[in-house]
Structures are given as C-alpha cells and as structure tokens.
Design an enzyme around this catalytic site. Structure first.
Site, PDB file in Angstrom:
ATOM      1  N   HIS A   1     -45.597  11.934  10.253  1.00  0.00           N
ATOM      2  CA  HIS A   1     -46.686  11.892  11.232  1.00  0.00           C
ATOM      3  C   HIS A   1     -47.122  13.321  11.554  1.00  0.00           C
ATOM      4  O   HIS A   1     -46.562  13.975  12.435  1.00  0.00           O
ATOM      5  CB  HIS A   1     -46.214  11.184  12.504  1.00  0.00           C
TER       6      HIS A   1
ATOM      7  N   HIS B   1     -50.728  15.901  11.928  1.00  0.00           N
ATOM      8  CA  HIS B   1     -52.188  16.031  12.018  1.00  0.00           C
ATOM      9  C   HIS B   1     -52.637  17.193  11.121  1.00  0.00           C
ATOM     10  O   HIS B   1     -52.823  18.319  11.581  1.00  0.00           O
ATOM     11  CB  HIS B   1     -52.611  16.235  13.466  1.00  0.00           C
TER      12      HIS B   1
ATOM     13  N   GLY C   1     -56.232  16.499  18.801  1.00  0.00           N
ATOM     14  CA  GLY C   1     -56.601  16.904  20.156  1.00  0.00           C
ATOM     15  C   GLY C   1     -58.078  16.819  20.444  1.00  0.00           C
ATOM     16  O   GLY C   1     -58.822  16.060  19.833  1.00  0.00           O
ATOM     17  N   GLY C   2     -58.489  17.651  21.397  1.00  0.00           N
ATOM     18  CA  GLY C   2     -59.860  17.651  21.873  1.00  0.00           C
ATOM     19  C   GLY C   2     -60.024  16.920  23.195  1.00  0.00           C
ATOM     20  O   GLY C   2     -61.130  16.830  23.720  1.00  0.00           O
ATOM     21  N   GLU C   3     -58.915  16.412  23.751  1.00  0.00           N
ATOM     22  CA  GLU C   3     -59.015  15.655  25.000  1.00  0.00           C
ATOM     23  C   GLU C   3     -59.515  16.503  26.169  1.00  0.00           C
ATOM     24  O   GLU C   3     -59.980  15.970  27.168  1.00  0.00           O
ATOM     25  CB  GLU C   3     -57.655  15.036  25.365  1.00  0.00           C
TER      26      GLU C   3
ATOM     27  N   HIS D   1     -43.738   7.603  18.930  1.00  0.00           N
ATOM     28  CA  HIS D   1     -43.668   8.169  20.291  1.00  0.00           C
ATOM     29  C   HIS D   1     -42.815   7.280  21.201  1.00  0.00           C
ATOM     30  O   HIS D   1     -43.048   7.199  22.404  1.00  0.00           O
ATOM     31  CB  HIS D   1     -45.059   8.352  20.909  1.00  0.00           C
TER      32      HIS D   1
ATOM     33  N   ASP E   1     -45.162  14.895  14.798  1.00  0.00           N
ATOM     34  CA  ASP E   1     -46.514  14.900  15.399  1.00  0.00           C
ATOM     35  C   ASP E   1     -47.159  16.265  15.220  1.00  0.00           C
ATOM     36  O   ASP E   1     -47.991  16.698  16.022  1.00  0.00           O
ATOM     37  CB  ASP E   1     -46.447  14.516  16.884  1.00  0.00           C
TER      38      ASP E   1
ATOM     39  N   SER F   1     -52.174  17.468  19.441  1.00  0.00           N
ATOM     40  CA  SER F   1     -52.180  18.011  20.802  1.00  0.00           C
ATOM     41  C   SER F   1     -51.184  17.238  21.647  1.00  0.00           C
ATOM     42  O   SER F   1     -50.959  16.044  21.441  1.00  0.00           O
ATOM     43  CB  SER F   1     -53.574  17.921  21.423  1.00  0.00           C
TER      44      SER F   1
END
Length: 400
Positions: free
Chosen positions: A67, A69, A74-76, A230, A291, A295
């Site tokens: 897992h 990216h 992100g980008g939240e 998670h 992960d 983010s």
C-alpha cells in the site's frame, strides 16, 4: 553512477530465513532468479561472477509493501498539501523490492493512467511494481471504465483499492456497492489468474467493518476477497479487525504514524500486532504496509484539518525491528508479515515472498544487529553496505 551488473552473483555463508530458518547456505543468483541454494557452491572458473562473503549476516526475502501512494496522495488541506511522488531510493533503502501502488482521497487531479505510468517507470528503474485500480470514491476510478476489465486486461492491476469506507472522506458506499466491487474484483482475478482482492481504507466512522461482516455472512463472496487496511487506527476498529481475522479474513496494519495532535491513539503497528497475537490471531492473518507517501491528516471533531504529515516506506521494516527487539516475534515470524503473507494474499507466491530455487532474486541482507546491509531486486544489487548504489532517473547520489 549505476552499480555494475553481473549475470551471476554468489552470496557465501549467509544464514537464510526463507522465511523459515534453514541455516547457513550459499545462494547463487543467475540473472533475475535464484539458481541454487546449497550448503556450499563452487563457481566454475571463467564465470563472470561477483562473490560476496556474508558471514555473520542473514538473508531474508525482499520486502513487499502492499500500500504505497506512488504518485503521492493527500490534498485534504488544499493544493499545497499534496504529497510528492515516490522515488526509487525511498523504496530500495527501505528494503522493499515489490511495491503495490494506489490512489487515495484525490481521484480528480490524480489519475489511474498516471499511477500505471509511475509503476512502469519504477519497474524500469529496478523494482517490481503492481497497482490497484480505483480510489476512495464509488463509482471508482478505472482505466477501462470497468474494475473487472482493468484486472483482466492490464498486467499490473492485481485488484481494486483503496476504496474508502467508514470515513467522512468516502463516498459513503452502500453494502451493495461494496459487494459489487468485490464481485468485479473476484471475477477479474479468476479470469486473469490474479488475486483480485478488494482493498478497503477503513476510517474512524461508526460502521467500521459492519458491511464486510454482512456481505461475508450472506455467503456469496468469501471473506478473503476483502483486505481492510489501517486496522489499528483506533482501539474499537482493532477489535473488529481481530473478529474479522478470526472469521478467516486477512487484516492489514499500517506502519506509518504521525506525531500530530489528535492523530495518535497509542496503537503503534507493533503494539497492534502484539495485541492481535495475544487475542489468538495467527501471524498468517496479518500483513503490514507503510501507506508510503500518503498524507496523514488529523481532523478535529468538526472534520477540520489540524495537521498533516507524509507517511514513510521506511516504517515497514522499522516495525519488524521493533517486534523483534521487544521479543514479541522472532525474525523468522516477524519477516513473514512483509514477505510471505502479502505474497500469498496477492497471489505472487512463490515468485515473491520467499527464498527458493526459481524464485525472483529479491533479497535483503541483514547484519548481526538486523540492520539492512544489502538489497537485491530481481538479481541486481541496489544497496551495498548500507549505501544506495542504483539511482532513479532524477536522483543524484540519493538526493533529488
């Protein structure tokens, strides 16, 4: 400067964890495969063979991070909070030789075609890559407009993910929508000989794994078709993960954690693994993933972003080291969480996740104190004596 390549490499006198401990062996690498595994191997005169004496060292399979990216996440918190792309050094310095890429929250400005291209680029630079089709939302992002067709027709697509459930950032999918994605993934996997798993991002929401339990109870789709990740996010979710594993499911624990106010619950990945084992979950039911480059946001009670960090791929083996240092697991048991277990879950075994004749020559060599000394990916030495010796196209001596 790239490392000089040899068709043959002979690793002498190394303690082999395959991941079962089999004692001291010589390992002969021929091209990208393990050609021989014997107590003593003599190389014929005239062979172009690099010989490395590894007395006092241990050899384990190359790590599998299920897992990551690859093109960032992100980008939240707005455009400036988009995390960067993964570079080759991020992967190999962590001992990872096989990586599975995914999108995340943002399926609008990040695209499946870009993820596929990044995976192909990293493969050209020396590691093995796969990807999940999809992102948080439902209907989810694909390349061919069909989850099933992506898995069948695109070599690198081995399943669907990460689909978000029990999270305020998800599309709030219904049980029926989740079941449909699982069915598409299952049939796609059957017709292509791939795992066809549905990887699910599980958030802090109240439903937790309720929909997965309900789908599995109906009996049409086996519980092994789902891979929730998670799982150690909070104590209540961890308890549901344990129940899920005891029903025959596989659970994935995220090794990255951020020191952000409101983010940490005190459940480190190592602590979560120990607790699962204490509750009777077998090690074969657990995998770890980093992960990486995702983010790690923290939100207040009103859903407002209050902090953000990027996850590290290096946390994967750090968690294994922590488990060994605490005496919770031996190297033989702990290394399975990032080698054999994910390889079997993702239908990559025995090509990946083990040290056997005929398997890919993905190897990590550990010193006496179990730190990474060498990394071989598909037979190529990527890290030598703790120093990165193969660099990505836009890396210079390990720096971008």
């Amino acid at each position: 400067m790239q490392n000089e390549k040899h068709f043959f490499t002979l690793l002498k006198g190394v303690e082999v964890f395959a991941p079962d401990k089999i004692g001291k062996r010589d390992i002969l690498i021929a091209g990208d495969k393990i050609a021989a595994l014997e107590q003593e191997i003599e190389v014929p005169a005239g062979w172009d063979c690099r010989v490395i004496d590894l007395e006092s060292c241990s050899a384990v399979p190359g790590f599998i991070d299920g897992h990551v990216h690859l093109i960032g996440g992100g980008g939240e918190g707005g455009y400036a909070t988009r995390t960067p792309e993964v570079q080759l050094g991020d992967v190999i310095n962590a001992g990872v030789t096989t990586v599975v890429g995914c999108l995340g929250t943002d399926g609008t400005t990040r695209h499946m075609s870009s993820l596929l291209a990044k995976a192909r680029g990293l493969e050209e630079e020396g590691v093995t890559t796969y990807i999940y089709t999809g992102s948080y939302e439902v209907p989810t992002n694909t390349i061919t407009r069909s989850v099933r067709d992506d898995i069948i027709l695109i070599d690198k697509v081995i399943g669907c993910g990460e689909i978000a459930i029990a999270d305020h950032r998800s599309a709030q999918p219904s049980k029926e929508e989740i079941a449909n994605l699982a069915a598409q993934s299952r049939v796609g996997g059957m017709l292509s000989g791939k795992a066809g798993v549905l990887q699910l991002h599980v958030g802090d929401g109240k439903k937790k794994l309720a929909d997965l339990f309900a789908i599995a109870a109906e009996g049409e789709i086996p519980i092994t078709q789902f891979l929730p990740t998670h799982i150690s996010r909070n104590p209540e979710l961890l308890e549901e993960g344990i129940r899920f594993a005891k029903l025959g499911g596989k659970i994935d624990i995220t090794t990255s954690s951020a020191n952000i106010p409101g983010k940490r619950t005190g459940i480190t990945a190592a602590k979560a693994v120990r607790y699962c084992l204490a509750q009777g979950v077998g090690t074969e039911q657990i995998t770890l993933s980093s992960d990486g480059n995702g983010s790690m946001p923290a939100f207040d009670g009103d859903g407002r972003l209050i902090g953000l960090e990027a996850a590290r791929i290096g946390s994967l083996f750090e968690t294994v080291q922590e488990l060994m240092e605490e005496g919770a697991l031996t190297l033989e048991s702990a290394i399975r969480l990032i080698t054999e277990n994910p390889a079997k879950n993702l239908k990559l075994y025995p090509k990946k996740g083990c040290i056997q004749v005929g398997s890919d020559a993905d190897l990590v060599i550990l010193d006496e104190v179990k730190n990474i000394q060498y990394v071989f990916a598909k037979g190529n030495m990527m890290v030598e004596k703790k120093q990165q010796c193969v660099f990505g196209t836009f890396e210079k001596n390990g720096k971008q």
